[in-house]
Write a protein that holds these residues in place. Structure first.
Motif, PDB file in Angstrom:
ATOM      1  N   SER A 321       1.005  -1.208   0.007  1.00  0.00           N
ATOM      2  CA  SER A 321       0.096   0.037  -0.049  1.00  0.00           C
ATOM      3  C   SER A 321       0.839   1.137  -0.125  1.00  0.00           C
ATOM      4  N   VAL A 322       0.753   2.099  -0.793  1.00  0.00           N
ATOM      5  CA  VAL A 322       1.334   3.485  -0.981  1.00  0.00           C
ATOM      6  C   VAL A 322       0.842   4.581  -1.032  1.00  0.00           C
ATOM      7  N   SER A 323       1.105   5.438  -0.179  1.00  0.00           N
ATOM      8  CA  SER A 323       0.567   6.844   0.028  1.00  0.00           C
ATOM      9  C   SER A 323       0.952   7.746  -0.724  1.00  0.00           C
ATOM     10  N   HIS A 324       0.094   8.484  -1.567  1.00  0.00           N
ATOM     11  CA  HIS A 324       0.691   9.465  -2.463  1.00  0.00           C
ATOM     12  C   HIS A 324       0.699  10.752  -1.757  1.00  0.00           C
ATOM     13  N   ARG A 325       0.525  10.842  -0.626  1.00  0.00           N
ATOM     14  CA  ARG A 325       0.706  12.088   0.284  1.00  0.00           C
ATOM     15  C   ARG A 325       0.381  13.444  -0.314  1.00  0.00           C
ATOM     16  N   GLU A 326      -0.914  13.489  -0.709  1.00  0.00           N
ATOM     17  CA  GLU A 326      -1.795  14.510  -1.232  1.00  0.00           C
ATOM     18  C   GLU A 326      -1.945  15.760  -0.174  1.00  0.00           C
ATOM     19  N   ALA A 327      -1.993  17.011  -0.533  1.00  0.00           N
ATOM     20  CA  ALA A 327      -2.427  17.839   0.261  1.00  0.00           C
ATOM     21  C   ALA A 327      -3.707  17.628   1.057  1.00  0.00           C
TER      22      ALA A 327
END
Length: 639
Positions: A321-327
C-alpha cells in the motif's frame, strides 16, 4: 485459504424419541451450569473453546479466541474520501484491479461533506464546491464494483478525518474484518490475497492466535513514534514482524480490539480525558491539531492495553500500500509517493509463507524489541531465562509478595525510565502475573515452579500449601541458580522506587551477601558459595515454620532468613543502611515534596493504604501511572 463451506443438513430425530431427547438436554444443561469450570485465557495460546462472546471494554486477557471456522468470514474495504476526485479514482481503480480469489468483498465509500465556511460569502465559490461534490458522487455512483456489494455514505455535513475513521465501522460479528483506506492510497494487486493469508494464519489458526494483535498495516514501516527511539532497522530476513504503532496507510482492523477501542474512546471522550502520552511524537501532533486527527486516541488505547500491529518488510522501500501524500489534513502540500508499489511481477519475496507467531519479533513504540511469553514454570526453564536477562552479570529478582498491582505497575514505569530491563518478576500464578507476561515482562510462576521442584528436588515430607512458603522456596532456588550461573542477584520488593539505577551503582560496594532490615532488599554476589550449597536449601525447606506454613513476624523477609542462616554458620554479611540512601514514605508526611541529598530510593510498608501512598508519591513526583494503571510517558533509550 478462506472458503465458505456449505451448511450440512441434520437428520431430524425420530418422533417417538423427541421427548426423551428434550429431557436429556435439560438435565445436561443443568449439570453443566453447576459444574462448568472457569476457563481463563492463557498467554499466547487461548483455551480450546469456540466461545465468541466479547466482554466489552475489558483488556485482551479477557477476550476469547474466535472460532477456527472461516465459513462466516467477511471482508469489507472502507474507503475514506473528501474532495480529491483524481486521488479517489486512482485508489478505487487499484482496488478494482486486485485479485480477490473469487471471494465476495464489499466496498463502502464514505464521502465527507465540504465545509461551507470555506466558501465564505462567495456564492460562486459555494456553487463550485457543490459541483465538485456532485462530480465526486457521480463518479462513485458510476464506479463498477463486481466483487460484492457497494455502499456509498455521503455525509450531510463536514465531520473531519477523526469521525470518518471512528464511525466507518462497528463489526457485525467476530468474523468481519475492515480494511480502511484513505483516498490518496494505491493498493497492490496482491494485497487482498496477502491479507487473507495473514488472517487465516494469525486470527483463525489456534496455534498462532494472540489477543494482543489488533490488525495489520500494509504501509512500509518507517516511523518510530517514541521520541529519541531507535532507528527502524530490520535485517533482510525479517519479512513479518509486530510493532505497536498503527499504520493508517492501509490498515486491517480485527473486530474485537476495534470494538474495545470504540467503547474506550467513548468513555474517555465523554469524561474529557485527553489522549496525552508524553514522550510520543504523536502527542505533539494532537496538541497542534486537536480533534482533527484520530491516531493519538488509538495510540493511547493500544499503549494502555499493550497491543501490537502486524507489519511487512518487503525491502527496497516497497510496500503493498502506497500513500501519494496529497495535500490534506496530514500534509499542507503534495509530497508524493512514500514507497514503491509491489505487484506480482516484482514479487521476489515469499509473501504467502506465514511464519509461526512464536518466531516473529515484537517491537514497542521506541522500536525496542519486546519478548512476550518468557515464563518459568519448571526448573529446566529457569537457566535459559536468567541467561537472557542479565546485564553485566547482574540480575534483579522482583518479588510480588504483599505488593499492590498499582504499586508494581508504577515501579515498572520507573524501571523503564531508568532503562532497567535485567529483572524477573516472581509471584504466584495470578491473572495479573500472566498479564505482565503477555506485555513482555519475564516472570516466574512460583506455584508451578514449586510443583516441579516437589516432583524432582524437594523432600516428600515438605507439604506446605501457603503462598508465602512457596514463594520463599522458589526465591531460594532462583537465587541459587543465579549464583551457580555466575550472576550477582538483587532481591527487591515491589514496595519501593529507585530514583537512579542503584542496582548498577551499588553492586561494586556490596560484600558477598548484604541485606536491609526495613524492607526486602538483599544482594547476593556470584561468589557467595554458601548459597550454592544444598545445605542452605535443605535447611530452609526443612524449617518447621516453613513446612507448616507458619511465618514468624520477626522474620518477614527472605533476606532475613538468609541473614539468619549466615549468622548460624558464622559467615560474613553486610547490613544495608537504608537510612542513608532511602526515604521512608509514611501516612503522616503529606507535605514532603522532595527527597534529601543522597536519597536514591523511596519505600513504604506493605500494608500502607493505596490512596494515601498515591498521594504521597504524587507529591514527590513519583506516581507515574494513570487511572488505568498505564505509564503516563513513553521513555526511549537508543541502543
Amino acid at each position: 485459504m478462506l472458503r465458505r463451506s456449505p451448511s450440512a443438513k441434520a437428520m431430524p430425530p425420530a418422533r417417538n424419541a423427541l421427548p426423551f431427547l428434550l429431557l436429556l438436554a435439560v438435565v445436561f444443561l443443568s449439570l453443566f451450569s453447576l459444574h462448568r469450570p472457569d476457563f481463563r485465557l492463557s498467554f499466547l495460546r487461548p483455551p480450546e473453546s469456540d466461545q465468541k462472546t466479547l466482554v466489552l471494554g475489558n483488556p485482551s486477557s479477557c477476550r476469547s479466541q474466535p472460532s477456527n471456522s472461516t465459513s462466516n468470514f467477511r471482508f469489507i474495504v472502507k474507503v475514506l474520501a473528501y474532495d480529491r476526485l483524481d486521488s479517489l479514482a486512482r485508489c478505487l481503480r487499484s482496488l478494482a484491479n486486485a485479485d480477490y480469489d473469487g471471494d465476495r468483498v464489499d466496498l463502502h465509500v464514505f464521502l465527507d461533506h465540504f465545509r461551507a465556511s470555506d466558501a465564505g460569502n462567495d456564492s460562486g465559490a459555494l456553487d463550485q464546491r457543490l459541483e465538485d461534490a456532485r462530480r465526486m458522487l457521480g463518479f462513485v455512483d458510476g464506479f463498477e464494483w463486481k466483487f460484492g456489494g457497494k455502499l456509498v455514505h455521503y455525509r450531510t455535513g463536514n465531520v473531519g478525518l477523526q469521525a470518518q475513521w471512528l464511525e466507518a465501522w462497528w463489526p457485525s460479528s467476530d468474523d468481519e474484518f475492515a480494511f480502511v483506506v484513505e483516498d490518496d492510497l494505491e493498493l497492490s494487486p496482491v494485497y487482498y490475497r496477502y491479507l487473507k493469508k495473514l488472517i487465516a494464519a494469525y486470527y483463525y489458526d489456534r496455534s498462532n492466535f494472540n489477543p494482543s494483535i489488533y490488525g495489520a498495516s500494509l504501509q512500509r514501516p518507517r516511523f518510530v513514534a517514541g521520541k529519541h527511539g531507535n532507528k527502524l532497522q530490520l535485517d533482510d530476513d525479517t519479512h513479518i514482524f509486530l510493532y505497536q504503532i498503527v499504520g493508517t496507510w492501509g490498515q486491517l482492523l480485527f473486530p474485537k480490539p476495534w470494538k474495545e477501542f470504540r467503547l474506550w474512546y467513548d468513555t474517555h471522550k465523554l469524561k474529557n480525558i485527553q489522549p496525552i502520552l508524553m514522550g510520543m511524537v504523536t502527542t505533539g501532533w494532537y496538541k497542534r491539531m486537536g480533534e482533527r486527527i484520530w491516531t493519538p486516541w488509538f495510540i493511547k488505547f493500544i499503549h494502555t492495553r499493550g497491543y501490537y500491529n502486524i507489519y511487512t518488510n518487503l525491502l527496497q522501500e516497497r510496500a503493498l500500500s502506497v500513500s501519494h501524500r496529497e495535500a490534506g489534513v496530514n500534509y499542507g502540500r503534495k509530497v508524493g509517493p512514500d514507497s514503491q508499489l509491489i505487484n506480482s511481477s516484482s514479487l521476489d519475496v515469499n509473501l504467502w509463507s506465514m511464519q509461526p507467531l512464536s518466531s516473529l519479533k515484537w517491537f514497542d513504540f521506541c522500536f525496542r524489541e519486546v519478548i512476550p511469553g518468557r515464563i518459568v514454570k519448571t526448573l529446566d526453564e529457569l537457566g535459559p531465562l536468567l541467561h537472557s536477562l542479565h546485564r553485566d552479570k547482574t540480575l534483579i529478582i522482583l518479588s510480588l509478595y504483599g505488593v499492590a498491582e498499582a504499586s508494581l505497575r508504577n515501579l515498572l514505569c520507573h524501571f523503564e525510565s531508568l532503562d532497567i530491563h535485567n529483572y524477573v518478576i516472581l509471584g504466584q500464578g495470578s491473572e495479573f502475573l500472566h498479564e505482565l507476561n503477555r506485555r513482555g515482562h519475564a516472570v516466574i510462576d512460583t506455584e508451578e515452579l514449586v510443583q516441579d521442584l516437589r516432583k524432582h528436588v524437594l523432600k516428600s515430607s515438605w507439604s506446605s500449601t501457603t503462598g508465602r512458603s512457596k514463594e520463599i522456596v522458589a526465591t531460594a532456588y532462583v537465587i541459587r541458580k543465579s549464583i551457580v550461573m555466575g550472576y550477582n542477584a538483587w532481591l527487591v520488593s515491589g514496595n519501593m522506587i529507585p530514583t537512579s539505577n542503584i542496582f548498577c551503582n551499588f553492586t561494586q560496594e556490596m560484600h558477598e551477601f548484604a541485606t536491609a532490615n526495613e524492607l526486602e532488599l538483599s544482594f547476593f554476589r556470584s561468589s557467595a558459595s554458601i548459597f550454592m550449597d544444598e545445605n542452605f536449601i535443605i535447611k530452609l525447606t526443612s524449617s518447621p515454620s516453613l513446612k507448616d506454613g507458619k511465618w514468624p513476624s520477626s522474620t518477614p523477609y527472605f533476606g532475613q532468613l538468609a541473614a539468619r542462616f549466615s549468622q548460624e554458620n558464622k559467615l560474613p554479611m553486610q547490613t544495608i543502611d537504608i537510612s542513608k540512601i532511602a526515604y521512608a514514605v509514611t501516612p503522616n508526611d503529606e507535605k514532603q515534596s522532595s527527597l534529601g541529598v543522597g536519597q536514591k530510593m523511596v519505600f513504604w510498608a506493605a500494608d500502607m493504604n493505596l490512596n494515601l501512598l498515591k498521594g504521597r508519591l504524587q507529591n514527590l513526583g513519583l506516581w507515574a501511572i494513570d487511572e488505568e494503571l498505564s505509564c503516563t510517558s513513553v521513555v526511549c533509550h537508543p541502543s
